[in-house]
Design a protein around this motif. Structure first.
Motif, PDB file in Angstrom:
ATOM      1  N   HIS A   1       0.821  -1.225   0.000  1.00 41.04           N
ATOM      2  CA  HIS A   1       0.000   0.000   0.000  1.00 41.04           C
ATOM      3  C   HIS A   1       0.849   1.267   0.000  1.00 41.04           C
ATOM      4  O   HIS A   1       0.377   2.332  -0.440  1.00 41.04           O
ATOM      5  N   ILE A   2       2.093   1.169   0.456  1.00 45.23           N
ATOM      6  CA  ILE A   2       2.957   2.347   0.533  1.00 45.23           C
ATOM      7  C   ILE A   2       3.191   2.949  -0.859  1.00 45.23           C
ATOM      8  O   ILE A   2       3.235   4.175  -1.021  1.00 45.23           O
ATOM      9  N   ILE A   3       3.321   2.103  -1.877  1.00 40.93           N
ATOM     10  CA  ILE A   3       3.564   2.592  -3.241  1.00 40.93           C
ATOM     11  C   ILE A   3       2.424   2.194  -4.185  1.00 40.93           C
ATOM     12  O   ILE A   3       2.624   2.102  -5.392  1.00 40.93           O
ATOM     13  N   LEU A   4       1.243   1.985  -3.629  1.00 40.05           N
ATOM     14  CA  LEU A   4       0.119   1.526  -4.442  1.00 40.05           C
ATOM     15  C   LEU A   4      -0.179   2.488  -5.588  1.00 40.05           C
ATOM     16  O   LEU A   4      -0.456   2.061  -6.716  1.00 40.05           O
ATOM     17  N   ASP A   5      -0.133   3.784  -5.325  1.00 37.65           N
ATOM     18  CA  ASP A   5      -0.431   4.754  -6.383  1.00 37.65           C
ATOM     19  C   ASP A   5       0.546   4.636  -7.543  1.00 37.65           C
ATOM     20  O   ASP A   5       0.155   4.741  -8.717  1.00 37.65           O
ATOM     21  N   ARG A   6       1.817   4.363  -7.244  1.00 41.87           N
ATOM     22  CA  ARG A   6       2.830   4.228  -8.297  1.00 41.87           C
ATOM     23  C   ARG A   6       2.593   2.944  -9.093  1.00 41.87           C
ATOM     24  O   ARG A   6       2.756   2.908 -10.314  1.00 41.87           O
ATOM     25  N   LEU A   7       2.224   1.884  -8.398  1.00 41.27           N
ATOM     26  CA  LEU A   7       1.997   0.595  -9.053  1.00 41.27           C
ATOM     27  C   LEU A   7       0.780   0.639  -9.973  1.00 41.27           C
ATOM     28  O   LEU A   7       0.823   0.138 -11.101  1.00 41.27           O
TER      29      LEU A   7
END
Length: 282
Positions: free
Chosen positions: A136-142
């Motif tokens: 979830h920490i980099i969910l937006d990037r993924l």
């Protein structure tokens, strides 16, 4: 090789994340039972340790889109192909071994060695997924790089989580999300939980039906109602045998409701109120 570009119309994994200790292992077990491949280098909690190696370090928050793209390519190449990493890709991975880490260098060297030999294994021919709470920490990037990915976020009562022995995630990311005043206490643990979930709800607004938020307590207490929701999300037939299989993995932990043993005066009222808005008893 740009695996991401080559397979952009085919890459539609299921990712599982949550605050550490939220019950993500149960969901990983469910997906394995449903014949999802979740990786070959896993720990006892079924975390995908290649993802841990590549993305679970504090500097990832400062990475450019290009850097995230390169790391994701390495991850996909290991998970989806029989093609060995290039020397350039191996150099990227070797550098990551020494990033700001929560475990000894030797642990990450083992993960790198495993990733370097991933091409020796048979590539997957079925549905695939990964489970790593920190997703979830980099969910937006993924999601930006893999618009077709689906994400399952497992959530437990924030008041229970504040008193959990598993505070590893808060220790790693707490200062970045809360600030220099962050301390390893139940007060800040709940504050981290609230910040993370407010952020998550913003990120997932654009995901629509590709996002599933699972209340772990409800999933354990009412599996007959909750399991069909999971199966529907995965586009798996809702059959009695599938439901019965997954029910066998569910063992409600005694820690549900543990917050009642402690005073709530240590928490900010706004944080308690937010927990309640997400459907939990407070």
């Amino acid at each position: 090789m740009d695996v991401l570009k080559r397979l952009e119309n085919e890459i539609s994994p299921i990712a599982i994340g949550g605050v550490g200790g939220s019950g993500t292992r149960l969901l990983a077990s469910c997906l394995e039972e449903l014949n999802y491949y979740i990786g070959s280098d896993l720990n006892k909690a079924k975390d995908n340790l290649w993802f841990t190696l590549l993305f679970k370090h504090i500097d990832v928050l400062k990475y450019s889109n290009e850097q995230i793209h390169d790391l994701l390519n390495i991850f996909l190449q290991g998970m989806l192909t029989k093609e060995p990493l290039t020397q350039e890709q191996q150099n990227i991975v070797k550098a990551l071994i020494h990033e700001h880490r929560h475990l000894p260098v030797e642990f990450f060297q083992e993960r790198a060695n495993s990733l370097f030999s991933s091409h020796e294994e048979t590539p997957i021919t079925r549905n695939w997924a990964w489970k790593e709470p920190n997703t979830h920490i980099i969910l937006d990037r993924l999601v930006n790089l893999m618009p077709n990915m689906k994400y399952i976020h497992v959530m437990r009562n924030g008041l229970d989580m504040a008193h959990s022995a598993n505070q590893n995630q808060q220790f790693l990311w707490g200062e970045k999300f809360i600030g220099k005043n962050f301390k390893q206490t139940p007060h800040y643990s709940l504050k981290y939980w609230c910040i993370v979930h407010k952020r998550l709800l913003e990120i997932t607004k654009s995901m629509g039906s590709n996002f599933l938020l699972i209340n772990y307590d409800n999933f354990c207490i009412n599996p007959g109602t909750e399991i069909p929701k999971l199966l529907d999300f995965l586009n798996v037939p809702i059959k009695e045998r599938n439901i019965d299989k997954l029910k066998s993995f569910i063992k409600p932990p005694v820690s549900i409701g543990r917050y009642k043993q402690f005073s709530k005066t240590i928490f900010d009222q706004e944080d308690i109120d937010f927990v309640e808005t997400l459907g939990f008893n407070t």
